[in-house]
Design a protein around this motif. Structure first.
Motif, PDB file in Angstrom:
ATOM      1  N   ALA A 151      23.664 -12.677  36.846  1.00 25.47           N
ATOM      2  CA  ALA A 151      24.578 -11.240  36.701  1.00 25.47           C
ATOM      3  C   ALA A 151      24.574 -10.811  35.050  1.00 25.47           C
ATOM      4  O   ALA A 151      24.514 -11.554  34.304  1.00 25.47           O
TER       5      ALA A 151
ATOM      6  N   ALA B  56      29.469  -6.797  36.775  1.00 25.31           N
ATOM      7  CA  ALA B  56      28.966  -7.837  37.543  1.00 25.31           C
ATOM      8  C   ALA B  56      29.544  -9.345  37.145  1.00 25.31           C
ATOM      9  O   ALA B  56      29.390  -9.785  36.328  1.00 25.31           O
ATOM     10  N   ASP B  57      30.215  -9.801  38.279  1.00 23.52           N
ATOM     11  CA  ASP B  57      30.673 -11.047  38.205  1.00 23.52           C
ATOM     12  C   ASP B  57      30.029 -12.262  39.059  1.00 23.52           C
ATOM     13  O   ASP B  57      29.935 -12.142  40.222  1.00 23.52           O
ATOM     14  N   GLY B  58      29.190 -12.984  38.015  1.00 22.46           N
ATOM     15  CA  GLY B  58      28.581 -14.062  38.612  1.00 22.46           C
ATOM     16  C   GLY B  58      29.177 -15.435  38.409  1.00 22.46           C
ATOM     17  O   GLY B  58      28.929 -16.580  38.840  1.00 22.46           O
TER      18      GLY B  58
ATOM     19  N   THR C 122      30.531  -8.251  42.718  1.00 17.23           N
ATOM     20  CA  THR C 122      30.738  -9.752  42.823  1.00 17.23           C
ATOM     21  C   THR C 122      29.742 -10.640  43.366  1.00 17.23           C
ATOM     22  O   THR C 122      29.198 -10.270  44.591  1.00 17.23           O
ATOM     23  N   ARG C 123      29.192 -11.706  42.432  1.00 17.80           N
ATOM     24  CA  ARG C 123      28.426 -12.461  43.131  1.00 17.80           C
ATOM     25  C   ARG C 123      28.765 -14.269  42.885  1.00 17.80           C
ATOM     26  O   ARG C 123      28.015 -14.887  43.553  1.00 17.80           O
ATOM     27  N   ASN C 124      29.941 -14.266  42.576  1.00 23.77           N
ATOM     28  CA  ASN C 124      30.449 -15.618  42.408  1.00 23.77           C
ATOM     29  C   ASN C 124      30.750 -16.249  43.565  1.00 23.77           C
ATOM     30  O   ASN C 124      31.376 -15.621  44.392  1.00 23.77           O
TER      31      ASN C 124
ATOM     32  N   THR D  82      29.476  -5.094  46.578  1.00 25.71           N
ATOM     33  CA  THR D  82      29.241  -3.862  45.774  1.00 25.71           C
ATOM     34  C   THR D  82      30.447  -2.615  46.025  1.00 25.71           C
ATOM     35  O   THR D  82      30.304  -2.238  47.096  1.00 25.71           O
TER      36      THR D  82
ATOM     37  N   ARG E 216      25.678 -17.585  39.836  1.00 27.12           N
ATOM     38  CA  ARG E 216      24.677 -16.483  39.936  1.00 27.12           C
ATOM     39  C   ARG E 216      24.234 -15.800  38.945  1.00 27.12           C
ATOM     40  O   ARG E 216      25.069 -15.439  38.136  1.00 27.12           O
TER      41      ARG E 216
ATOM     42  N   GLN F 161      26.294 -10.784  48.281  1.00 28.10           N
ATOM     43  CA  GLN F 161      27.459 -10.214  47.074  1.00 28.10           C
ATOM     44  C   GLN F 161      28.130  -8.952  47.747  1.00 28.10           C
ATOM     45  O   GLN F 161      27.637  -8.568  48.922  1.00 28.10           O
TER      46      GLN F 161
END
Length: 291
Positions: free
Chosen positions: A206, A198-200, A273-275, A258, A204, A256
């Protein structure tokens, strides 16, 4: 717009794809191609025998320069780094290659020159003389660079990939199981050696490191539904994320994506991805920006 400008515009999509595959950022790819456009207009084009080769060489060299600073930034990046996701509700015929997110992550482990040689030759069909001119190496050296990269990509390429529709069925089943917190259902969808990242970007919440193994990944996603204030994810769109079956959603108000790498009917990798810096385009596409 002059004939030269029209010629550049015809090549722009291909140049952006080359730069994106090199850099993993669509915004940076567009900046590189714009820089190449400026250089193109300052060049004596009478002396340019092959415009496509000239622009490919220019974009490649700009990307190699960019990668030096990009790699330094990634050393201080908070948590796992994933490429900026590109979402397609339906794949566009003739406008894509088969280099999925999983394979792009494999290329991340290569040197910039190996990546450039592989992309230009194997993905974008340049002969090794053109590749050599682009990266400033002899053709024989370029063959070796591409061969080393090819071995890495071959190891990462799924042996039994699924169709888009079957992939989205599995993605939907995974999302349903996360909403219910059903560990058994989650576990049944996952390969034993599945890896979730997971990319925060530090912006965010993660997971700070990859989660490895079917039981650990299933438990992690099941536990999310038990956290105070949890809201079920709102699915905004389904389609392909860098060639993989994927979901765009709002999770507790956070936008996000997925993406799921699936082999032989089981999920072998999950990329979240949450960035928000990497989701602005997708947010505009689906009419959501998150928090």
């Amino acid at each position: 717009m002059g004939e030269d400008g029209l010629a550049f515009d015809r090549m722009r999509p291909r140049l952006i794809r080359i730069a994106y595959r090199m850099l993993g950022s669509l915004a940076e790819a567009e900046d590189v191609v714009q820089d190449a456009y400026v250089r193109w207009h300052k060049t004596d084009r009478v002396a340019v025998a092959n415009a496509e080769a000239f622009l490919t060489r220019t974009v490649t060299r700009l990307c190699l320069d960019q990668l030096k600073s990009a790699r330094a930034r990634r050393e201080t990046y908070i948590g796992p780094w994933l490429p900026e996701p590109i979402f397609e509700a339906e794949p566009e015929a003739g406008d894509a290659d088969d280099l999925t997110l999983t394979l792009m992550m494999a290329l991340e482990r290569l040197s910039p020159l190996e990546r450039a040689a592989f992309l230009l030759h194997d993905v974008f069909g340049q002969d090794f003389d053109t590749v050599a001119e682009a990266i400033g190496r002899e053709p024989a050296a370029c063959r070796q660079l591409a061969a080393r990269a090819r071995d890495h990509v071959r190891a990462a390429r799924p042996r039994f990939p699924v169709s888009r529709d079957r992939g989205l069925e599995i993605a939907d089943a995974f999302m349903a199981a996360t909403r219910s917190g059903d560990v058994t259902a989650l576990r049944s969808l996952l390969a034993a050696d599945v890896v979730a990242q997971a990319d925060g970007g530090g912006k965010r919440p993660a997971a700070p490191a990859p989660i490895i193994g079917g039981q650990a990944v299933a438990q992690f996603f099941a536990d999310l539904s038990k956290r105070p204030g949890y809201l079920p994810p709102q699915i905004l769109a389904r389609g392909l994320i860098d060639g993989l079956p994927g979901i765009v959603s709002l999770q507790n108000g956070v936008l996000q994506t997925t993406a799921f790498a699936i082999e032989d009917g089981r999920i072998v990798a999950i990329y979240v991805t949450r960035n928000p810096d990497k989701l602005q385009r997708i947010g505009a596409m689906v009419g959501a920006s998150g928090e």
